[in-house]
Design a protein around this motif. Structure first.
Motif, PDB file in Angstrom:
ATOM      1  N   THR A 128       9.297 -15.760  -7.197  1.00  0.00           N
ATOM      2  CA  THR A 128       9.740 -15.781  -5.803  1.00  0.00           C
ATOM      3  C   THR A 128       8.836 -14.946  -4.903  1.00  0.00           C
ATOM      4  OG1 THR A 128      11.250 -13.905  -6.121  1.00  0.00           O
ATOM      5  CG2 THR A 128      12.120 -16.105  -6.572  1.00  0.00           C
ATOM      6  N   ARG A 129       8.016 -14.066  -5.487  1.00  0.00           N
ATOM      7  CA  ARG A 129       7.113 -13.226  -4.699  1.00  0.00           C
ATOM      8  C   ARG A 129       5.761 -13.891  -4.460  1.00  0.00           C
ATOM      9  NH1 ARG A 129       7.613  -8.028  -8.726  1.00  0.00           N
ATOM     10  NH2 ARG A 129       9.851  -8.282  -9.213  1.00  0.00           N
ATOM     11  N   LEU A 130       5.553 -15.070  -5.040  1.00  0.00           N
ATOM     12  CA  LEU A 130       4.254 -15.725  -4.987  1.00  0.00           C
ATOM     13  C   LEU A 130       4.299 -16.905  -4.030  1.00  0.00           C
ATOM     14  CD1 LEU A 130       3.449 -15.644  -8.807  1.00  0.00           C
ATOM     15  CD2 LEU A 130       2.794 -13.990  -7.050  1.00  0.00           C
ATOM     16  N   ASP A 131       3.169 -17.178  -3.391  1.00  0.00           N
ATOM     17  CA  ASP A 131       3.135 -18.142  -2.302  1.00  0.00           C
ATOM     18  C   ASP A 131       2.900 -19.578  -2.748  1.00  0.00           C
ATOM     19  OD1 ASP A 131       3.460 -16.041  -0.477  1.00  0.00           O
ATOM     20  OD2 ASP A 131       1.291 -15.667  -0.423  1.00  0.00           O
ATOM     21  N   ARG A 136       2.171 -20.781  -9.010  1.00  0.00           N
ATOM     22  CA  ARG A 136       3.078 -19.733  -9.471  1.00  0.00           C
ATOM     23  C   ARG A 136       3.714 -20.071 -10.816  1.00  0.00           C
ATOM     24  NH1 ARG A 136       7.357 -20.423  -4.513  1.00  0.00           N
ATOM     25  NH2 ARG A 136       8.317 -22.408  -5.139  1.00  0.00           N
ATOM     26  N   TRP A 137       3.825 -21.379 -11.128  1.00  0.00           N
ATOM     27  CA  TRP A 137       4.414 -21.756 -12.414  1.00  0.00           C
ATOM     28  C   TRP A 137       3.504 -21.423 -13.585  1.00  0.00           C
ATOM     29  CZ3 TRP A 137       9.334 -22.567 -13.167  1.00  0.00           C
ATOM     30  CH2 TRP A 137      10.134 -22.956 -12.085  1.00  0.00           C
ATOM     31  N   LEU A 138       2.223 -21.173 -13.311  1.00  0.00           N
ATOM     32  CA  LEU A 138       1.334 -20.765 -14.403  1.00  0.00           C
ATOM     33  C   LEU A 138       1.741 -19.411 -14.976  1.00  0.00           C
ATOM     34  CD1 LEU A 138      -2.147 -21.911 -13.052  1.00  0.00           C
ATOM     35  CD2 LEU A 138      -0.688 -23.026 -14.748  1.00  0.00           C
ATOM     36  N   VAL A 139       2.526 -18.646 -14.237  1.00  0.00           N
ATOM     37  CA  VAL A 139       3.101 -17.411 -14.786  1.00  0.00           C
ATOM     38  C   VAL A 139       3.927 -17.740 -16.020  1.00  0.00           C
ATOM     39  CG1 VAL A 139       4.711 -15.512 -14.327  1.00  0.00           C
ATOM     40  CG2 VAL A 139       3.056 -16.214 -12.569  1.00  0.00           C
ATOM     41  N   LEU A 140       4.696 -18.829 -15.967  1.00  0.00           N
ATOM     42  CA  LEU A 140       5.498 -19.241 -17.125  1.00  0.00           C
ATOM     43  C   LEU A 140       4.619 -19.717 -18.271  1.00  0.00           C
ATOM     44  CD1 LEU A 140       8.664 -19.266 -17.396  1.00  0.00           C
ATOM     45  CD2 LEU A 140       7.798 -18.970 -15.081  1.00  0.00           C
ATOM     46  N   ASP A 141       3.493 -20.349 -17.943  1.00  0.00           N
ATOM     47  CA  ASP A 141       2.543 -20.756 -18.971  1.00  0.00           C
ATOM     48  C   ASP A 141       2.006 -19.523 -19.693  1.00  0.00           C
ATOM     49  OD1 ASP A 141      -0.203 -21.314 -20.056  1.00  0.00           O
ATOM     50  OD2 ASP A 141       0.220 -23.333 -19.348  1.00  0.00           O
ATOM     51  N   GLY A 142       1.604 -18.514 -18.933  1.00  0.00           N
ATOM     52  CA  GLY A 142       1.115 -17.284 -19.552  1.00  0.00           C
ATOM     53  C   GLY A 142       2.182 -16.591 -20.375  1.00  0.00           C
ATOM     54  N   PRO A 295      10.254 -29.302  -8.832  1.00  0.00           N
ATOM     55  CA  PRO A 295       9.206 -28.321  -8.553  1.00  0.00           C
ATOM     56  C   PRO A 295       7.859 -28.990  -8.292  1.00  0.00           C
ATOM     57  CG  PRO A 295      10.488 -27.691 -10.497  1.00  0.00           C
ATOM     58  CD  PRO A 295      10.859 -29.102 -10.151  1.00  0.00           C
ATOM     59  N   ALA A 296       7.075 -28.397  -7.437  1.00  0.00           N
ATOM     60  CA  ALA A 296       5.790 -28.983  -7.062  1.00  0.00           C
ATOM     61  C   ALA A 296       4.866 -29.151  -8.264  1.00  0.00           C
ATOM     62  CB  ALA A 296       5.123 -28.109  -5.997  1.00  0.00           C
ATOM     63  N   TYR A 297       4.915 -28.223  -9.211  1.00  0.00           N
ATOM     64  CA  TYR A 297       4.046 -28.310 -10.383  1.00  0.00           C
ATOM     65  C   TYR A 297       4.417 -29.526 -11.232  1.00  0.00           C
ATOM     66  CZ  TYR A 297       1.219 -26.531 -14.314  1.00  0.00           C
ATOM     67  OH  TYR A 297       0.281 -26.362 -15.309  1.00  0.00           O
TER      68      TYR A 297
END
Length: 330
Positions: A128-131, A136-142, A295-297
């Motif tokens: 939620t802090r990312l634009d 931002r969904w790559l955070v979940l990938d990592g 989601p956009a991703y």
């Protein structure tokens, strides 16, 4: 950051070489290639622990060879996110991706997710802090990669998924786990296929997408191996290609396109180059819907898949190029 604190931060937050390379099972060129990639990421992470001022950090990251530089920036983003979790003030991670880390923004988001996994923080509130509604969904990938790589028994052998993730969060988590399988199985097609086959069938597509990401970004294998990966992906070969096309765009944006990415795109994305696959991503990355239910991703991945299917050469054309669908060509 005070240099006098560096040994303490390394002791508390560091990753030992033994831990980083515990996944390796041999001394073949494939295993050696994977170890080099992991060490580059860990090196970037430790560089931040030694000093997080960008004027000192970035020149040190840029000493990393071009092929490996994305890993160094991934590790740096991991370190900066870790510092954000412990120290108050302006977000170091946001400043990084809005500044010198911007070309490597794909890998930076992945590194942030790895930090959250390592520190046992729930990743989705961080989104939620990312634009950017896609990246931002790559955070979940990592996050998924970290868990699959460092906790292989739990998340690969036992196929466990963190209960706190949303439905789509679980899917991107699986994409990260799939990428980790490329590493922990030494990029061996048969071994990766066996690992994925043990998962419930409804998870296979995202796991293979993650394998496609690794195949396109990490490389370290020859054409015959990539063909075998495509064959073993079976009905998930398009998802495999989606992952490869997406990271071709990431490498191009970072200014570090590589021959192995072109090779993966040629075999998996219907004879495309890395630049050609990246152009597909660009073409469909327009006016993406973004909502909790769409989601956009997810929309982007669906559009890439549809474009790849529509532009795939017919089977007889593949055969004429020596790309037999039976995967047994030399």
């Amino acid at each position: 950051m005070s240099r006098t604190l560096s040994p303490l931060r390394r002791a508390v937050m560091g990753v030992s070489d033994k831990e980083a390379t515990a996944f390796s099972r041999g001394n073949s060129p494939a295993w050696a290639h994977l170890e080099v990639a992991v060490r580059a990421a860990v090196g970037g992470y430790h560089t931040v622990l030694d000093g997080s001022r960008f004027d000192e950090l970035v020149p040190r990251l840029d000493r990393t060879p071009l092929e490996l530089r994305g890993y160094a920036y991934e590790g740096a983003a991991m370190g900066l996110t870790g510092l954000d979790c412990f120290l108050p003030g302006k977000s170091r991670f946001r400043a990084f991706i809005q500044g010198p880390g911007e070309p490597h923004i794909y890998m930076a988001h992945i590194g942030a997710g790895e930090a959250l996994a390592r520190l046992r923080r729930k990743p989705e509130p961080f989104l939620t802090r990312l634009d950017d509604p896609v990246l931002r969904w790559l955070v979940l990938d990592g996050y998924g990669f970290h868990e699959g790589f460092f906790k292989t028994k739990r998340h690969v052998d036992e196929q466990r998924v963190p209960a706190h993730l949303s439905a789509f969060g679980r899917r991107v988590f699986d994409q990260g786990v799939g990428r980790s399988i490329w590493f922990t199985r030494g990029a061996d097609p048969a071994s990766m296929a066996r690992a994925i086959a043990a998962f419930p069938a409804d998870r296979h597509a995202d796991l293979w997408l993650g394998v496609g990401v690794a195949c396109g970004y990490v490389g370290g294998v020859d054409r015959a191996t990539v063909r075998d990966v495509r064959k073993l992906a079976g009905e998930n070969a398009t998802q495999l290609a989606v992952g490869t096309a997406f990271v071709a765009k990431g490498r191009l944006r970072a200014g570090n396109p590589m021959p192995h990415t072109d090779l993966a795109c040629d075999v998996l994305c219907g004879g495309s180059t890395g630049a050609g696959a990246a152009s597909i991503v660009d073409d469909v990355w327009q006016d993406l819907p973004d909502s909790p239910n769409s989601p956009a991703y997810d929309a982007l991945q669906q559009r890439i898949a549809a474009r790849l299917i529509s532009t795939a050469p017919p089977t007889d054309a593949l055969t004429a190029r020596g790309e037999s669908t039976n995967g047994n060509q030399p």
